[in-house]
Design an enzyme around this catalytic site. Structure first.
Site, short mmCIF file in Angstrom:
data_model
loop_
_atom_site.label_atom_id
_atom_site.label_comp_id
_atom_site.label_asym_id
_atom_site.label_seq_id
_atom_site.Cartn_x
_atom_site.Cartn_y
_atom_site.Cartn_z
NE ARG A 121 16.72 -57.41 38.97
CZ ARG A 121 15.59 -56.54 38.85
NH1 ARG A 121 14.28 -57.01 39.16
NH2 ARG A 121 15.60 -55.45 38.11
N GLY A 122 16.98 -55.08 42.56
CA GLY A 122 16.19 -53.67 42.32
C GLY A 122 16.52 -52.78 43.48
CB ALA A 123 17.75 -49.24 43.49
NE ARG A 140 23.62 -56.62 42.92
CZ ARG A 140 22.84 -56.47 42.06
NH1 ARG A 140 21.70 -56.47 42.14
NH2 ARG A 140 23.50 -56.07 40.93
CD GLN A 147 18.70 -58.06 36.37
OE1 GLN A 147 18.44 -56.65 36.39
NE2 GLN A 147 19.31 -58.65 36.93
CG ASP A 163 20.86 -49.98 40.73
OD1 ASP A 163 20.67 -50.86 41.49
OD2 ASP A 163 20.46 -50.14 39.46
CG ASN A 215 19.68 -48.02 35.52
OD1 ASN A 215 19.29 -48.34 36.70
ND2 ASN A 215 19.27 -48.31 34.15
CE LYS A 216 22.61 -55.72 34.78
NZ LYS A 216 21.47 -56.75 34.57
#
Length: 382
Positions: free
Chosen positions: A64-66, A98, A212, A253, A263-264
């Site tokens: 995960r993570g852009a 995603r 996270q 993201d 973003n999250k």
């Protein structure tokens, strides 16, 4: 207040196991991932032998993570090519795994383009597969270099906005080496401040619904010897009110052409709090996260995730009678519906600056972002 205090001695990399790596055992090439769903309890690796396995790892947030998703997408194309699968079909599935993180599709397209170009030139599937792998490895290297430059530029901005050091930085979600070919985006800036003796405290939002921040950012901060404190997301307001936050640093993201930042989920409320309390709200992300084809925040597709991520607490090693499909411990009545967006969108007027490897933009405007992207393309061509 319960703290994790800074340790003396040399910093250590947040994990000795790389988040992603390509291997070529006798039975054929594989992509090896550090399973981030198992952290911090244990460091376990996943081995992907095809694009479908990688897609599942992406959707489950094992990877995960852009920035890292872009790298993973490129390697996924190379893996499909090396193992003789349909590259275009694999590319389509990977790019859509995603929807919000634009870097994933960017990485996929880059390796796919390299594969197509070499095959059109030579007609050799082996050489085309090698070209895709070379593109993935190059992207991996570039991301590590971009991470270092973002850390340098972000630290310089902090020094400009907050002279004197002693920074108390609030961060959200996870933006360290677990999401990058290097040391991350926003976390890399905080880590640079720590190494320069300028970080007084890293406030770590636990980051609902998947924790996270608690599971991953605290893990990285502890491994790096940083002074950090974990807090629940809804405790951030009291920190601002007490004057305990000097700056907010988050990743992204997707950044729309007008400067809207996805973003999250939970990032937007932090931006509102930061504006009210006159605290800089800084986004740190590579240029590849800026998507000129997405005109504004309303055009960003926000991923909706399964409700059990909210209605249960994940405990994969603890069997629970009557648990829902998620396999965790229920914290809400059976059948409870949950609103569970993975991201929210912060409008550009609430963003103090966007820091990239090519420079910082402040104030955040469509014109400034377009100029930054054009300059980045010129550097790439040069």
């Amino acid at each position: 207040m319960a703290d994790q205090y800074a340790q003396n001695g040399e910093d250590s990399r947040p994990t000795e196991i790389p988040a992603i790596r390509w291997e070529e055992p006798p039975e054929g090439p594989v992509l090896v991932l550090l399973d981030q769903t198992r952290l911090p309890a244990e460091e376990v690796e996943l081995v992907c032998t095809d694009a479908s396995a990688l897609v599942e790892a992406i959707r489950s947030l094992a990877v995960r993570g852009a920035p890292l998703l872009g790298i993973a997408g490129a390697y996924g194309v190379a893996l499909a090519a090396a193992r003789g699968f349909d590259v275009d079909e694999a590319s389509t599935v990977l790019a859509g795994a995603r929807p919000t993180a634009v870097n994933l599709a960017v990485g996929v397209r880059r390796a796919q383009a390299a594969h197509r170009a070499e095959f059109a030139k030579s007609g050799d599937t082996g050489r085309a597969a090698a070209a895709a792998l070379a593109a993935a490895r190059q992207l991996h290297r570039e991301d590590a270099e971009a991470s270092a430059r973002m850390a340098e530029r972000g630290l310089a901005l902090l020094e400009e906005l907050l002279p004197g050091g002693g920074h108390r930085i609030l961060t959200h979600c996870n933006t360290g080496s677990l999401v990058s070919g290097g040391e991350g985006t926003a976390f890399a800036v905080a880590l640079a401040a720590h190494r320069a003796g300028q970080l007084r405290r890293l406030w770590v939002d636990e980051t609902r619904p998947l924790l996270q921040g608690a599971r991953l950012t605290a893990y990285e901060a502890a491994r790096s010897g940083m002074a950090y404190t974990l807090l629940t997301d809804n405790a951030a307001g009291s920190l601002f009110a007490a004057g305990e936050v000097d700056a907010v640093l988050i990743g992204a993201d997707r950044i729309a052409a007008d400067g809207s930042v996805a973003n999250k989920v939970g990032s937007y409320p932090l931006a509102v709090l930061a504006r009210y309390h006159h605290v800089p709200f800084i986004v740190v992300a590579p240029v590849t996260t800026i998507d000129p084809d997405t005109p504004d925040g309303a055009s960003i597709e926000v991923e909706q995730r399964a409700g059990h991520e909210v209605t249960e607490i994940a405990a994969p090693q603890v069997p629970t009678a009557g648990a829902e499909a998620g396999g965790g411990i229920p914290v809400a009545p059976l059948g409870t519906q949950a609103y569970n967006p993975a991201f929210d969108v912060t409008p550009p007027e609430l963003v103090t600056a966007i820091v990239t490897e090519e420079g910082a933009v402040s104030p955040v405007t469509a014109e400034a972002l377009a100029e930054l992207c054009a300059r980045s393309r010129q550097v790439s061509i040069g």
